[in-house]
Design an enzyme around this catalytic site. Structure first.
Site, PDB file in Angstrom:
ATOM      1  N   LYS A   1       0.892  -1.106   0.051  1.00  0.00           N
ATOM      2  CA  LYS A   1      -0.135  -0.037  -0.065  1.00  0.00           C
ATOM      3  C   LYS A   1       0.740   1.180   0.023  1.00  0.00           C
ATOM      4  O   LYS A   1       0.678   2.106  -0.722  1.00  0.00           O
ATOM      5  CB  LYS A   1      -0.975   0.028   1.275  1.00  0.00           C
ATOM      6  CG  LYS A   1      -1.834  -1.042   1.199  1.00  0.00           C
ATOM      7  CD  LYS A   1      -2.726  -0.878   2.390  1.00  0.00           C
ATOM      8  CE  LYS A   1      -2.392  -0.822   3.882  1.00  0.00           C
ATOM      9  NZ  LYS A   1      -1.910  -2.234   4.037  1.00  0.00           N
TER      10      LYS A   1
ATOM     11  N   ARG B   1     -10.250   0.507   8.883  1.00  0.00           N
ATOM     12  CA  ARG B   1      -9.733  -0.943   8.987  1.00  0.00           C
ATOM     13  C   ARG B   1     -10.840  -1.736   9.735  1.00  0.00           C
ATOM     14  O   ARG B   1     -10.664  -3.096   9.909  1.00  0.00           O
ATOM     15  CB  ARG B   1      -8.618  -0.862  10.130  1.00  0.00           C
ATOM     16  CG  ARG B   1      -7.244  -1.249   9.543  1.00  0.00           C
ATOM     17  CD  ARG B   1      -6.289  -0.982  10.715  1.00  0.00           C
ATOM     18  NE  ARG B   1      -5.078  -1.534  10.586  1.00  0.00           N
ATOM     19  CZ  ARG B   1      -3.867  -1.143   9.834  1.00  0.00           C
ATOM     20  NH1 ARG B   1      -3.849   0.237   9.360  1.00  0.00           N
ATOM     21  NH2 ARG B   1      -2.914  -1.780   9.761  1.00  0.00           N
TER      22      ARG B   1
ATOM     23  N   ARG C   1      11.777  -8.594   3.794  1.00  0.00           N
ATOM     24  CA  ARG C   1      11.898  -7.418   3.926  1.00  0.00           C
ATOM     25  C   ARG C   1      12.460  -6.769   5.409  1.00  0.00           C
ATOM     26  O   ARG C   1      13.478  -6.243   5.581  1.00  0.00           O
ATOM     27  CB  ARG C   1      10.503  -6.515   3.989  1.00  0.00           C
ATOM     28  CG  ARG C   1      10.417  -5.005   3.988  1.00  0.00           C
ATOM     29  CD  ARG C   1       9.093  -4.548   3.786  1.00  0.00           C
ATOM     30  NE  ARG C   1       8.349  -4.461   4.919  1.00  0.00           N
ATOM     31  CZ  ARG C   1       7.087  -3.920   4.887  1.00  0.00           C
ATOM     32  NH1 ARG C   1       6.509  -3.782   4.110  1.00  0.00           N
ATOM     33  NH2 ARG C   1       6.545  -4.095   6.222  1.00  0.00           N
TER      34      ARG C   1
ATOM     35  N   ARG D   1      10.613  -1.482  12.919  1.00  0.00           N
ATOM     36  CA  ARG D   1       9.301  -1.062  13.453  1.00  0.00           C
ATOM     37  C   ARG D   1       9.210  -2.066  14.693  1.00  0.00           C
ATOM     38  O   ARG D   1       9.573  -3.237  14.713  1.00  0.00           O
ATOM     39  CB  ARG D   1       8.345  -1.193  12.708  1.00  0.00           C
ATOM     40  CG  ARG D   1       7.860   0.387  12.248  1.00  0.00           C
ATOM     41  CD  ARG D   1       7.035   0.132  11.192  1.00  0.00           C
ATOM     42  NE  ARG D   1       5.788  -0.468  11.105  1.00  0.00           N
ATOM     43  CZ  ARG D   1       4.855  -0.760  10.544  1.00  0.00           C
ATOM     44  NH1 ARG D   1       4.794  -0.096   9.100  1.00  0.00           N
ATOM     45  NH2 ARG D   1       3.569  -1.340  10.903  1.00  0.00           N
TER      46      ARG D   1
HETATM   47  P1  ADP Z   1       0.647  -2.331   8.633  1.00  0.00           P
HETATM   48  O1  ADP Z   1       1.923  -2.461   8.197  1.00  0.00           O
HETATM   49  O2  ADP Z   1       0.009  -3.371   9.342  1.00  0.00           O
HETATM   50  O3  ADP Z   1      -0.251  -2.189   7.428  1.00  0.00           O
HETATM   51  P2  ADP Z   1       0.332   0.517   9.739  1.00  0.00           P
HETATM   52  O4  ADP Z   1       1.490   1.302   9.640  1.00  0.00           O
HETATM   53  O5  ADP Z   1      -0.897   0.674   9.057  1.00  0.00           O
HETATM   54  O6  ADP Z   1       0.593  -1.151   9.624  1.00  0.00           O
HETATM   55  O7  ADP Z   1      -0.218   0.282  11.217  1.00  0.00           O
HETATM   56  C1  ADP Z   1       0.419   0.088  12.459  1.00  0.00           C
HETATM   57  C2  ADP Z   1      -0.550  -0.350  13.552  1.00  0.00           C
HETATM   58  O8  ADP Z   1      -0.998   0.916  13.769  1.00  0.00           O
HETATM   59  C3  ADP Z   1      -1.637  -1.436  13.297  1.00  0.00           C
HETATM   60  O9  ADP Z   1      -1.120  -2.654  13.689  1.00  0.00           O
HETATM   61  C4  ADP Z   1      -2.684  -0.686  14.204  1.00  0.00           C
HETATM   62  O10 ADP Z   1      -2.187  -1.289  15.751  1.00  0.00           O
HETATM   63  C5  ADP Z   1      -2.577   0.680  14.165  1.00  0.00           C
HETATM   64  N1  ADP Z   1      -3.344   1.277  13.340  1.00  0.00           N
HETATM   65  C6  ADP Z   1      -3.168   1.979  12.221  1.00  0.00           C
HETATM   66  N2  ADP Z   1      -4.428   2.262  11.544  1.00  0.00           N
HETATM   67  C7  ADP Z   1      -5.342   1.966  12.241  1.00  0.00           C
HETATM   68  C8  ADP Z   1      -6.690   1.970  12.378  1.00  0.00           C
HETATM   69  N3  ADP Z   1      -7.377   2.596  10.935  1.00  0.00           N
HETATM   70  N4  ADP Z   1      -7.408   1.403  13.074  1.00  0.00           N
HETATM   71  C9  ADP Z   1      -6.804   0.827  14.328  1.00  0.00           C
HETATM   72  N5  ADP Z   1      -5.715   0.868  14.509  1.00  0.00           N
HETATM   73  C10 ADP Z   1      -4.846   1.397  13.590  1.00  0.00           C
END
Ligand code: ADP
Length: 214
Positions: A13, A88, A127, A139
Site C-alpha cells: 500500500k 480498518r 523485508r 518497527r
Molecule cells: P501495517 O504495516 O500493518 O499495514 P500500519 O502502519 O498501517 O501497519 O499500522 C500499524 C499499527 O497501527 C496497526 O497494527 C494498528 O495497531 C495501528 N493502526 C493503524 N491504523 C489503524 C486503524 N485505522 N485502526 C486501528 N488501528 C490502526
C-alpha cells in the site's frame, strides 16, 4: 481524487500510495504513520496506542476516526487524499462515510490490493531480513509473532470492508502479487479517468443560480 488503499500488511500500500501522491498531487494519509508520530511525541493518544500497536491489535475506532476527521480538514487535503491503513473496521468505514457526507464529498475508488497470505509472510520476512542486514531500525511490530496478529486482525476486522465497498460500487481489485510496475499500471487502469474532484452533492448538475465551487 479521494482514494482508499485496502490490503493486509505488506501488500504494498505504501509503495503504491507514494506513486499516486506524485501522479495526482494529493496527500497520503496513513493512520499507522500518524499513530507512530503520536507515540514518538508521547501525546495522550500516543500513550494509549503504543501498547496496542506493539502487539499488532487495532487502536479503538473512536481514536483513529478522530485523527482522520481532523486531518481531512487541513488545507493540503482539499485537493484529495489517499487513505492508507484507514478504515480498518466496518464502524470506521461507516464513520468515514458520515464525515465525507457532512462535507458533501465522496470517494472516487477503493483499491483492494489482493495478495496471497503465504507469499505475503515470506515477503515481509525478507523485508525484515534486508532491513536488519542494512542495519536499519525495525518497527516495534515487525516481528513474526506480531505480524501474525496483524494478519489476523486484517482477516477478521478489515477484510469485511471488501464486501462493504463492493456494495457501494466503488471497489476496484488489483493483483498485489504482480511486480510493482504492473500493480501500478493495474491501479491506473482501475481508477476513474475523470475523478469527481467536486462535492458529491453537485453530481447530477448544479441547481439554478448555484456556482460551482473551486
Ligand atoms: P501495517 O504495516 O500493518 O499495514 P500500519 O502502519 O498501517 O501497519 O499500522 C500499524 C499499527 O497501527 C496497526 O497494527 C494498528 O495497531 C495501528 N493502526 C493503524 N491504523 C489503524 C486503524 N485505522 N485502526 C486501528 N488501528 C490502526
Amino acid at each position: 481524487m479521494r482514494l482508499i488503499l485496502l490490503g493486509p500488511p505488506g501488500a504494498g500500500k505504501g509503495t503504491q500510495a507514494l506513486r499516486l501522491v506524485a501522479k495526482y498531487g494529493i496527500v497520503q494519509l496513513s493512520t499507522g504513520d500518524m499513530l507512530r508520530s503520536a507515540v514518538k511525541a508521547g501525546t495522550p493518544i500516543g500513550r494509549q496506542a503504543q501498547e496496542i500497536m506493539a502487539r499488532g491489535a487495532l487502536v479503538p475506532d473512536n481514536v483513529v476516526v478522530g485523527i482522520v476527521a481532523q486531518r481531512i480538514e487541513q488545507l493540503d487535503a482539499r485537493k484529495g487524499f489517499i487513505l492508507d491503513g484507514f478504515p480498518r473496521t466496518v464502524p470506521q468505514a461507516a464513520a468515514l462515510d458520515r464525515i465525507l457526507a457532512q462535507r458533501g464529498l465522496a470517494l472516487d475508488a477503493v483499491i483492494e490490493l489482493r495478495v496471497d497470505e503465504a507469499a505475503l509472510i515470506k515477503r515481509i520476512e525478507s523485508r525484515i531480513a534486508e532491513m536488519k542486514a542494512r542495519g536499519e531500525a525495525l518497527r516495534e511490530d515487525d516481528n513474526p509473532e506480531v505480524l501474525h496478529n496483524r494478519l489476523t486482525a486484517y482477516r477478521q476486522q478489515t477484510a469485511p470492508l471488501v464486501a462493504y465497498y463492493r456494495e457501494q460500487g466503488v471497489l476496484r481489485t488489483v493483483n498485489g502479487m504482480a511486480p510493482i510496475p504492473e500493480v501500478t499500471a493495474a491501479i491506473d487502469k482501475a481508477l476513474p479517468s475523470e475523478p469527481s474532484g467536486r462535492p458529491a452533492r453537485e453530481v447530477g448538475g448544479l441547481k439554478k443560480n448555484e456556482q460551482p465551487s473551486a
